[in-house]
Structure formats: C-alpha cells, structure tokens
Design a protein around this motif. Sequence first.
Motif, PDB file in Angstrom:
ATOM      1  N   HIS A 268       0.807  -1.220   0.000  1.00 31.39           N
ATOM      2  CA  HIS A 268       0.000   0.000   0.000  1.00 31.39           C
ATOM      3  C   HIS A 268       0.840   1.270   0.000  1.00 31.39           C
ATOM      4  O   HIS A 268       0.428   2.293  -0.549  1.00 31.39           O
ATOM      5  N   LEU A 269       2.025   1.247   0.601  1.00 35.62           N
ATOM      6  CA  LEU A 269       2.829   2.464   0.730  1.00 35.62           C
ATOM      7  C   LEU A 269       3.672   2.748  -0.496  1.00 35.62           C
ATOM      8  O   LEU A 269       3.659   3.853  -1.045  1.00 35.62           O
ATOM      9  N   THR A 270       4.413   1.742  -0.953  1.00 37.39           N
ATOM     10  CA  THR A 270       5.425   1.973  -1.990  1.00 37.39           C
ATOM     11  C   THR A 270       4.971   1.638  -3.400  1.00 37.39           C
ATOM     12  O   THR A 270       5.596   2.062  -4.368  1.00 37.39           O
ATOM     13  N   GLY A 271       3.904   0.853  -3.525  1.00 38.45           N
ATOM     14  CA  GLY A 271       3.487   0.408  -4.848  1.00 38.45           C
ATOM     15  C   GLY A 271       4.255  -0.792  -5.346  1.00 38.45           C
ATOM     16  O   GLY A 271       4.000  -1.292  -6.449  1.00 38.45           O
ATOM     17  N   ALA A 272       5.228  -1.273  -4.568  1.00 33.68           N
ATOM     18  CA  ALA A 272       5.956  -2.492  -4.943  1.00 33.68           C
ATOM     19  C   ALA A 272       5.035  -3.694  -4.759  1.00 33.68           C
ATOM     20  O   ALA A 272       4.000  -3.621  -4.098  1.00 33.68           O
ATOM     21  N   MET A 273       5.409  -4.817  -5.345  1.00 32.62           N
ATOM     22  CA  MET A 273       4.655  -6.049  -5.134  1.00 32.62           C
ATOM     23  C   MET A 273       4.730  -6.422  -3.654  1.00 32.62           C
ATOM     24  O   MET A 273       5.758  -6.219  -3.006  1.00 32.62           O
ATOM     25  N   ASN A 274       3.630  -6.950  -3.110  1.00 32.39           N
ATOM     26  CA  ASN A 274       3.677  -7.318  -1.699  1.00 32.39           C
ATOM     27  C   ASN A 274       4.312  -8.696  -1.509  1.00 32.39           C
ATOM     28  O   ASN A 274       4.515  -9.448  -2.459  1.00 32.39           O
ATOM     29  N   ARG A 275       4.601  -9.003  -0.270  1.00 27.51           N
ATOM     30  CA  ARG A 275       5.362 -10.215   0.070  1.00 27.51           C
ATOM     31  C   ARG A 275       4.642 -11.491  -0.370  1.00 27.51           C
ATOM     32  O   ARG A 275       5.246 -12.370  -0.994  1.00 27.51           O
ATOM     33  N   ALA A 276       3.343 -11.562  -0.056  1.00 22.45           N
ATOM     34  CA  ALA A 276       2.599 -12.790  -0.351  1.00 22.45           C
ATOM     35  C   ALA A 276       2.581 -13.072  -1.848  1.00 22.45           C
ATOM     36  O   ALA A 276       2.814 -14.204  -2.283  1.00 22.45           O
ATOM     37  N   PHE A 279       6.054 -14.206  -3.343  1.00 22.46           N
ATOM     38  CA  PHE A 279       6.427 -15.605  -3.151  1.00 22.46           C
ATOM     39  C   PHE A 279       5.786 -16.491  -4.219  1.00 22.46           C
ATOM     40  O   PHE A 279       6.415 -17.424  -4.729  1.00 22.46           O
ATOM     41  N   LYS A 280       4.530 -16.204  -4.569  1.00 23.17           N
ATOM     42  CA  LYS A 280       3.864 -16.996  -5.608  1.00 23.17           C
ATOM     43  C   LYS A 280       4.541 -16.809  -6.955  1.00 23.17           C
ATOM     44  O   LYS A 280       4.834 -17.771  -7.677  1.00 23.17           O
ATOM     45  N   VAL A 281       4.804 -15.536  -7.308  1.00 22.43           N
ATOM     46  CA  VAL A 281       5.412 -15.233  -8.612  1.00 22.43           C
ATOM     47  C   VAL A 281       6.830 -15.775  -8.690  1.00 22.43           C
ATOM     48  O   VAL A 281       7.247 -16.359  -9.696  1.00 22.43           O
ATOM     49  N   ILE A 339       9.992  -5.756  -8.440  1.00 20.90           N
ATOM     50  CA  ILE A 339      10.480  -5.291  -7.142  1.00 20.90           C
ATOM     51  C   ILE A 339       9.374  -5.517  -6.133  1.00 20.90           C
ATOM     52  O   ILE A 339       8.212  -5.176  -6.372  1.00 20.90           O
ATOM     53  N   ALA A 340       9.727  -6.128  -4.993  1.00 18.68           N
ATOM     54  CA  ALA A 340       8.744  -6.457  -3.966  1.00 18.68           C
ATOM     55  C   ALA A 340       9.231  -5.966  -2.611  1.00 18.68           C
ATOM     56  O   ALA A 340      10.435  -5.950  -2.335  1.00 18.68           O
ATOM     57  N   ARG A 341       8.280  -5.567  -1.786  1.00 15.50           N
ATOM     58  CA  ARG A 341       8.609  -5.221  -0.401  1.00 15.50           C
ATOM     59  C   ARG A 341       8.362  -6.451   0.462  1.00 15.50           C
ATOM     60  O   ARG A 341       7.232  -6.922   0.582  1.00 15.50           O
ATOM     61  N   LEU A 342       9.446  -6.974   1.047  1.00 19.24           N
ATOM     62  CA  LEU A 342       9.326  -8.191   1.844  1.00 19.24           C
ATOM     63  C   LEU A 342       8.958  -7.903   3.286  1.00 19.24           C
ATOM     64  O   LEU A 342       8.449  -8.782   3.988  1.00 19.24           O
ATOM     65  N   GLY A 343       9.222  -6.687   3.732  1.00 17.90           N
ATOM     66  CA  GLY A 343       8.892  -6.336   5.110  1.00 17.90           C
ATOM     67  C   GLY A 343       9.773  -5.211   5.592  1.00 17.90           C
ATOM     68  O   GLY A 343      10.952  -5.136   5.239  1.00 17.90           O
ATOM     69  N   GLY A 344       9.219  -4.296   6.409  1.00 16.45           N
ATOM     70  CA  GLY A 344      10.007  -3.199   6.940  1.00 16.45           C
ATOM     71  C   GLY A 344      10.676  -2.408   5.839  1.00 16.45           C
ATOM     72  O   GLY A 344      10.034  -1.913   4.914  1.00 16.45           O
ATOM     73  N   GLU A 345      12.003  -2.297   5.921  1.00 19.54           N
ATOM     74  CA  GLU A 345      12.768  -1.558   4.915  1.00 19.54           C
ATOM     75  C   GLU A 345      13.503  -2.493   3.952  1.00 19.54           C
ATOM     76  O   GLU A 345      14.469  -2.088   3.288  1.00 19.54           O
ATOM     77  N   GLU A 346      13.062  -3.739   3.853  1.00 13.53           N
ATOM     78  CA  GLU A 346      13.732  -4.734   3.027  1.00 13.53           C
ATOM     79  C   GLU A 346      12.937  -5.018   1.762  1.00 13.53           C
ATOM     80  O   GLU A 346      11.732  -5.281   1.814  1.00 13.53           O
ATOM     81  N   PHE A 347      13.635  -4.979   0.620  1.00 15.64           N
ATOM     82  CA  PHE A 347      13.017  -5.217  -0.680  1.00 15.64           C
ATOM     83  C   PHE A 347      13.790  -6.303  -1.418  1.00 15.64           C
ATOM     84  O   PHE A 347      14.937  -6.611  -1.082  1.00 15.64           O
ATOM     85  N   CYS A 348      13.146  -6.875  -2.428  1.00 17.07           N
ATOM     86  CA  CYS A 348      13.808  -7.880  -3.256  1.00 17.07           C
ATOM     87  C   CYS A 348      13.495  -7.610  -4.717  1.00 17.07           C
ATOM     88  O   CYS A 348      12.342  -7.363  -5.078  1.00 17.07           O
ATOM     89  N   LEU A 397      22.121 -23.263  -5.723  1.00 18.31           N
ATOM     90  CA  LEU A 397      20.985 -22.425  -5.333  1.00 18.31           C
ATOM     91  C   LEU A 397      19.843 -22.734  -6.293  1.00 18.31           C
ATOM     92  O   LEU A 397      19.636 -22.032  -7.277  1.00 18.31           O
ATOM     93  N   ALA A 398      19.112 -23.787  -5.998  1.00 19.26           N
ATOM     94  CA  ALA A 398      18.151 -24.315  -6.974  1.00 19.26           C
ATOM     95  C   ALA A 398      16.695 -24.096  -6.588  1.00 19.26           C
ATOM     96  O   ALA A 398      15.806 -24.552  -7.286  1.00 19.26           O
ATOM     97  N   SER A 399      16.435 -23.402  -5.493  1.00 19.91           N
ATOM     98  CA  SER A 399      15.046 -23.144  -5.097  1.00 19.91           C
ATOM     99  C   SER A 399      14.892 -21.676  -4.737  1.00 19.91           C
ATOM    100  O   SER A 399      15.881 -20.958  -4.517  1.00 19.91           O
ATOM    101  N   MET A 400      13.660 -21.229  -4.660  1.00 18.20           N
ATOM    102  CA  MET A 400      13.408 -19.851  -4.264  1.00 18.20           C
ATOM    103  C   MET A 400      13.945 -19.594  -2.857  1.00 18.20           C
ATOM    104  O   MET A 400      14.546 -18.539  -2.593  1.00 18.20           O
ATOM    105  N   HIS A 401      13.752 -20.553  -1.959  1.00 19.98           N
ATOM    106  CA  HIS A 401      14.250 -20.393  -0.593  1.00 19.98           C
ATOM    107  C   HIS A 401      15.776 -20.248  -0.595  1.00 19.98           C
ATOM    108  O   HIS A 401      16.330 -19.399   0.118  1.00 19.98           O
TER     109      HIS A 401
END
Length: 426
Positions: A268-276, A279-281, A339-348, A397-401
């Motif tokens: 809602h704040l930054t317009g980036a993709m949200n965390r949930a 993870f799906k994408v 670009i996604a906001r994962l939480g707080g001030e952290e993005f991916c 590094l073969a998985s999203m995790h």
Amino acid sequence: MTPAAAAGSLEEEHEALLSFMYLSPIGIIRSSLTGEVDMLNPLSVQLLMPLAGLLGVTNIFESLSHVAPELRNLVSSFNGERGPVCEGHRIVVTPDRERSTVLSCNILKINESTLMTTLTDISRQVEAERRARQNESWLAGIFTSVNDFAFFTLDANGHVDSWNPSIEQMTGYAETDVVGHSLDRFYASDDIDAYRSPEHIALTREEGWHVQECWCQGKDGRRYAAQILVAVLREDDGEFAGYSVVLRDVSERKISSDELTRLLTTDHLTGAMNRAHFFKVAEKEVARSKRLGKPLSFVMIDADHFKKINDTAGHQAGDKVLERIVAEARRSLRSIDVIARLGGEEFCLMLRGTPADAAALIAEGIRANIEASRIDTAVGEQAVTVSLGCASLSHALASMHDLLAAADKSLYAAKAAGRNRVAGQS
C-alpha cells in the motif's frame, strides 16, 4: 449481590476467560494500540515464535514486521473508537510451497487503548483454494464467453497446425497468418516475453493442461486481455498427439478486476509487489527458469540506518525513504523485472533472464542512483543509502528459498563491510 459475591463472580469470569484463551483453537493476543502485548495464549506463541525468535513476543507488530509490515499502518489509520480494523487479512509466513504457512489475521479495536488480535493457520485452506482456482479456470475456458473464443490445435513442437473461422473472427488472422507459428503470434507486441510460450507448453506437458492470462493483439492492432488454455491431445492408444488451445477475450472481466488485483498484490505504501504475491510469482519463475535453462537473479535491498532516520526525522521521512528506494530501483528495471517489499525496509528484486554479473551491474546502478538522491524532511534534506546483496540461480541455489537465503546473506555481508555497497554470493 454483596461485594464479596461480586468479587467472586469477577474472579470466576476471569478464570473462565483464561481457560478459554488457553484452550482456544486460534491464537489470541491482547495488546495496546502500538502493539505492546499484555496477554496471549499458547497457540499464538506457537504461531509467532518462528518470527519472534528467542526474544519472545513482546510487540505483535514487531513480531510480524517482516511478513506483514502493513498491520501497524492499518491500525494507525483506523479512525473509529472501536470496531474491526481488519478481517481475514492473510499473512504468508514462509515462502516454501512444501512448508508454506499462511495465517488469517483479525484485529479488533476494543477501546481507545486496546486491541484484540486473532491468528488462525489457514495453510491447508489456501492450498485447497489454489487447486479450486485451477479447476475453475478450466471450466471457465470451456463454458463461459462462448461468443469470444477461438479454438485451434498445435503440433508436438507447439506450432499451430489447424485453423478455423473462429480464429479470424476473434483475431483477424487468416490461415496463412498463423499456421506454423507458435503462441507468440497472438501475444501483444508491447508485452513480449520470450519465455512465455515455451513455459506454457512445458507446464501443459507436465500437468496435462495449463491456463495463462496475458495481453494479446489482433491483426488490426487491437490489444486485448486474453486467457489461453492449452491441453494435451492424445491418440486413441494414449500416444501424445499435440495440443488443443482455447483463446478467450476476457477484456471486460479484466477491466473490472484490475483494481482488486492491484489491492491484493501491491504494497500500500510503496506500490511495490507485496510479500505474499511475490512468493507466488518468484516460485513459478524459479521453476520456469530451471525448466528452460535460463538465468535468474535475486537482489535484496535494505535501507541503511533506517531506524535512525525514523527516530531523527520521523516516520513520514521513513516512508519517503521507502518510496524513493522503489522509485529509483524502477528506473533501472525492465517491464519483466519485479520489485517487492518483503517487510520493513527490506526489498527484493527478481531479474528474469539475468546472470550474476549483469545483476551486480544493475544493483550497483540502483545503489548509485539512491545515494545521489535526497529527500525533504521536517529536519531538512536527508541523504539515503542502501546495501544490496545478489544471488543467482545455480545447481547450489536451486530453489526460491535458497536464492532468498543467499541474497540475504550477501546483503548482510554488504552491511558488515560498511554499508552503501553491493555484495554477491561467495
């Protein structure tokens, strides 16, 4: 009722409340409006402990800050004296498909100083919904919008090998325009993704059928939202024979659903993709890149000294920092990147088709752009810097995790080396 009897009654009610909380099949937390916890039941501890760690659950917003940073803002923006702040708000705790945990969160404002929060594990329900949506898409492709669809077939290599008037009626393409072409023929020219058609065919072979939604374009240049359902065709003896395709125009439905989609998938704040949604994408993109043998890179971004900015310049300045990070990052990204906001001030960042060396260059460009920018605050102009960590898809590094963990490790290496820099996986 005598004072002693009244006191006894209150004590019994209190004991009943404690018993209810202790035995409740959902997590229950009582807190202040700022999230300071003064009562919680065992199940809420069990649900929150993986997030809160050894420090324990002392503030509900802090415990959930890395998976649901929006909760604090939802509460602060609620203007009623009492009432529901949110109902059925979904929080994705873990990204892994096999161990995915999703919580349903309800927050009720009791009075001017108290919140009651409930948490319910709905992981199984979410998985059931995902399967139901797949079935609904299949049925929708067969039974709805029968006046706005085209039907044709593909050969074993994914090329159109049949034609009928429904194709020309819907797209304007004659037989000579489409036979021998892949599904790329129908995609919109301004929304080209070289992996889309091969991925669609590969997923169809794996699952028996697959539906995707994308932008398509007719021969006259008309751009329309489409749903493309591809299913495996087999001979009477069960041998693979190619694919059947249903192409549907879903523009009318898309117009009405775009705003809802934006609300469900965007921070809602930054317009980036949200965390949930990220993870799906991201999970799908990792699977696709592995299947097609294409490179893929993740870049974690974290604002430097963010708490200090909040403490000295106020939370509005902190919000401006987060918005600036997203704005500057987007200047360096393509339309197919995320670009996604994962939480707080952290993005991916998720950089499709991008190897490690190219990802490092993109990250460095973003770092430099952010460093050169300034934000206006109540205490004057503030400089902003970020630290970035990169990781790229590989056998190790073969998985999203794995990618997220490696990018996060690189990020903390950048922090440890002095901040305002880019670090890559070792």
